[in-house]
Design a protein around this motif. Structure first.
Motif, PDB file in Angstrom:
ATOM      1  N   SER A 107      34.634  43.263  65.222  1.00 52.63           N
ATOM      2  CA  SER A 107      35.569  42.256  65.716  1.00 52.63           C
ATOM      3  C   SER A 107      36.505  42.838  66.771  1.00 52.63           C
ATOM      4  CB  SER A 107      36.387  41.693  64.553  1.00 52.63           C
ATOM      5  OG  SER A 107      37.074  42.743  63.891  1.00 52.63           O
ATOM      6  N   VAL A 108      36.561  44.163  66.860  1.00 54.94           N
ATOM      7  CA  VAL A 108      37.468  44.790  67.818  1.00 54.94           C
ATOM      8  C   VAL A 108      36.752  45.078  69.138  1.00 54.94           C
ATOM      9  CG1 VAL A 108      38.842  46.841  68.290  1.00 54.94           C
ATOM     10  CG2 VAL A 108      38.866  45.831  66.007  1.00 54.94           C
ATOM     11  N   GLN A 152      22.804  36.210  61.315  1.00 54.12           N
ATOM     12  CA  GLN A 152      23.842  35.481  62.051  1.00 54.12           C
ATOM     13  C   GLN A 152      25.018  36.377  62.392  1.00 54.12           C
ATOM     14  OE1 GLN A 152      24.285  32.478  63.569  1.00 54.12           O
ATOM     15  NE2 GLN A 152      22.075  32.589  63.322  1.00 54.12           N
ATOM     16  N   GLN A 153      25.371  37.224  61.455  1.00 52.11           N
ATOM     17  CA  GLN A 153      26.528  38.090  61.696  1.00 52.11           C
ATOM     18  C   GLN A 153      26.286  39.052  62.849  1.00 52.11           C
ATOM     19  OE1 GLN A 153      26.865  39.434  57.694  1.00 52.11           O
ATOM     20  NE2 GLN A 153      28.589  38.073  57.221  1.00 52.11           N
ATOM     21  N   LEU A 154      25.017  39.394  63.054  1.00 49.93           N
ATOM     22  CA  LEU A 154      24.707  40.279  64.186  1.00 49.93           C
ATOM     23  C   LEU A 154      25.061  39.622  65.509  1.00 49.93           C
ATOM     24  CD1 LEU A 154      21.279  41.912  63.274  1.00 49.93           C
ATOM     25  CD2 LEU A 154      23.585  42.814  63.002  1.00 49.93           C
ATOM     26  N   GLU A 155      25.051  38.297  65.522  1.00 45.00           N
ATOM     27  CA  GLU A 155      25.326  37.567  66.760  1.00 45.00           C
ATOM     28  C   GLU A 155      26.805  37.606  67.136  1.00 45.00           C
ATOM     29  OE1 GLU A 155      22.899  36.088  68.535  1.00 45.00           O
ATOM     30  OE2 GLU A 155      21.404  36.805  67.105  1.00 45.00           O
ATOM     31  N   LEU A 156      27.627  38.127  66.242  1.00 43.25           N
ATOM     32  CA  LEU A 156      29.065  38.039  66.461  1.00 43.25           C
ATOM     33  C   LEU A 156      29.607  39.109  67.391  1.00 43.25           C
ATOM     34  CD1 LEU A 156      30.146  37.123  62.842  1.00 43.25           C
ATOM     35  CD2 LEU A 156      30.012  35.632  64.836  1.00 43.25           C
ATOM     36  N   THR A 157      28.776  40.035  67.816  1.00 45.12           N
ATOM     37  CA  THR A 157      29.234  41.041  68.767  1.00 45.12           C
ATOM     38  C   THR A 157      28.301  41.082  69.961  1.00 45.12           C
ATOM     39  OG1 THR A 157      29.746  43.373  69.119  1.00 45.12           O
ATOM     40  CG2 THR A 157      27.973  42.882  67.606  1.00 45.12           C
ATOM     41  N   GLU A 158      28.877  41.394  71.104  1.00 41.89           N
ATOM     42  CA  GLU A 158      28.051  41.537  72.298  1.00 41.89           C
ATOM     43  C   GLU A 158      27.588  42.976  72.477  1.00 41.89           C
ATOM     44  OE1 GLU A 158      30.371  40.055  75.473  1.00 41.89           O
ATOM     45  OE2 GLU A 158      29.513  38.034  75.371  1.00 41.89           O
ATOM     46  N   MET A 209      38.527  36.328  65.294  1.00 39.25           N
ATOM     47  CA  MET A 209      37.419  37.261  65.103  1.00 39.25           C
ATOM     48  C   MET A 209      37.824  38.434  64.222  1.00 39.25           C
ATOM     49  SD  MET A 209      35.307  35.529  66.523  1.00 39.25           S
ATOM     50  CE  MET A 209      33.847  36.545  66.380  1.00 39.25           C
ATOM     51  N   HIS A 210      39.083  38.809  64.307  1.00 41.81           N
ATOM     52  CA  HIS A 210      39.558  39.880  63.449  1.00 41.81           C
ATOM     53  C   HIS A 210      39.440  39.456  61.983  1.00 41.81           C
ATOM     54  CE1 HIS A 210      41.575  43.661  62.911  1.00 41.81           C
ATOM     55  NE2 HIS A 210      42.434  43.110  62.081  1.00 41.81           N
ATOM     56  N   GLY A 211      39.756  38.200  61.751  1.00 43.73           N
ATOM     57  CA  GLY A 211      39.615  37.661  60.402  1.00 43.73           C
ATOM     58  C   GLY A 211      38.179  37.698  59.918  1.00 43.73           C
ATOM     59  N   ARG A 216      34.170  40.053  56.146  1.00 47.73           N
ATOM     60  CA  ARG A 216      32.961  40.845  55.939  1.00 47.73           C
ATOM     61  C   ARG A 216      33.290  42.132  55.182  1.00 47.73           C
ATOM     62  NH1 ARG A 216      28.981  40.676  54.623  1.00 47.73           N
ATOM     63  NH2 ARG A 216      27.176  41.967  55.027  1.00 47.73           N
ATOM     64  N   ARG A 217      34.349  42.775  55.649  1.00 51.41           N
ATOM     65  CA  ARG A 217      34.765  44.034  55.042  1.00 51.41           C
ATOM     66  C   ARG A 217      35.082  43.836  53.558  1.00 51.41           C
ATOM     67  NH1 ARG A 217      38.751  46.751  53.481  1.00 51.41           N
ATOM     68  NH2 ARG A 217      39.075  48.963  53.924  1.00 51.41           N
TER      69      ARG A 217
END
Lengths: 234, 234
Positions: A107-108, A152-158, A209-211, A216-217
């Motif tokens: 998310s960072v 799906q979670q993989l899609e959350l980062t570029e 996104m940090h949330g 996930r964590r």
DNA sequence: TTGAGGTAAGCCGCATGCAGCATCGGAACC
DNA sequence: GGTTCCGATGCTGCATGCGGCTTACCTCAA
């Protein structure tokens, strides 16, 4: 037979499968079987049998198994076969500790803005979990659902590299959780998953996104702790 | 010939090389050649030639090349050959951003207490850098030294999985830095390296593992920025 | 001169035969 | 009965022949 105009299939007119595509297909099939414990730890995979099943020679099968070997999902022993690995406790903890860090990193580093399609997909996944809660325990279906959520979670980062590593680590250790499911209340398992999806969706809708990373964590932590309950004696 | 007592070689009495050992040896040789730009980006590796050089058939060479392929160091194209990859700017940035995070993780997750041997090794490495500063530019020697430093840094965590990933990412992108060396003052390059080793040693002597991580992180940042100076136009 | 087409050479991907290794079971001996 | 040895069986690792793909060069025509 075909050809001669008529255009029955506008796109992809009978294109044969590429080598790389076939490789990827076989690879993913076997990886999924391992990830849903269809091939549990200790299972011996036979190159000959697999080559018959996928209707290719041993050579491409060996390629796939070697890749799974590098990824830590199997180990190949000469004269014996290719054996699905057991994940030892220390490695499991190492991986989960790392995944918890990476969840924040995701998310960072290079978060993507959530798209409507993505939100839709998460809603769809939540619906599937609800359906699953109504029926009797079905560990394989649960595992496939976890894989889909992961996807799906993989899609959350570029950051493609980060996504790759997340993928590697997921498949390397996630099946440990599955092995513990019989010890845990079925509904509790599904509630954990549904909560994660719900919380993630909420954070996505807010663009937080940090949330998302925190959710996930936290979830990884819950799994780690839950499994820890059964490892006190070890 | 031998045998009949006498015990000329107390340990390892003429043991033949294992398959796995040979594989590892060939793999590391080729990986080093790529990492020191002996095989620069775009270089075409030929399975036949390599199999002659290492005196094996194409099959084990193919295994090694496939592994390098999974690790992103080469791509294999049918009918052409196995080509050493160019690292595109975006991937490079992704990897360095990730490595900076992992440098911190390393000191947080499972730091090892620094041993006298390790400190010794770092002192030895620093000495080597000093020697190198006295002579004319030798990029290959510099690259090998960087590899050696990297190897030592892997020892700083007990989290094997984390070390593995660090290793993967290092070899995947570190050679970009080498490609930029001609643009930079030779002495400046070596000063950066010597400073990193010195700062790391100092932190290790104090047992300040968090500091070690910060030094590493800062150094990766310097490299990233330095390269960035030449990419403004891109 | 330039462009396109065809041909030939080189390389990788795959299939397959064979050798070496691991394992299991039976037989022989203690 | 128990133990040890050995042979049979099955599997992976390796070498190699072949087919298909790619590319570069040469030829021929505009």
């Amino acid at each position: 037979m075909n050809s001669e105009a008529n255009a029955p299939t506008p796109i992809e007119p009978m294109r044969r499968e590429t080598q790389a595509e076939r490789f990827e297909r076989i690879y993913k099939v076997i990886r999924e079987r391992i990830s849903v414990l269809e091939y549990g730890p200790g299972t011996v995979l036979n190159e000959g049998l697999l080559s018959e099943e996928f209707d290719v020679s041993r050579t491409p099968i060996r390629s796939v198994l070697q890749r799974l070997n590098y990824e830590g999902l199997v180990t190949t022993r000469n004269g014996v076969g290719t054996i699905v690995t057991e994940v030892d406790v220390k490695t499991f903890k190492d991986i989960y500790a790392l995944r918890m860090r990476l969840a924040e990193d995701m998310s960072v580093l290079s978060p993507v803005a959530p798209s409507p399609q993505m939100l839709n997909e998460f809603h769809r996944l939540r619906e599937k979990v609800r359906k699953l809660r109504e029926g009797p325990p079905d560990h394989k279906a649960y595992a496939r659902l976890c894989n889909a959520v992961h996807e799906q979670q993989l899609e959350l980062t570029e950051n493609k590299v980060l996504a790759e590593i997340n993928d590697l680590l997921y498949y390397r250790a996630a099946r440990v959780w599955l092995a513990f499911l019989p010890n845990i209340e079925w509904d509790e398992v599904l509630e954990i998953l549904e909560n994660e999806i719900a919380d993630t969706t909420r954070a996505l809708e807010l663009g937080d996104m940090h949330g998302v990373g925190n959710v996930r964590r936290q979830n990884l932590f819950i799994i780690l702790k839950t499994i820890g309950r059964f490892l006190v004696g070890v």
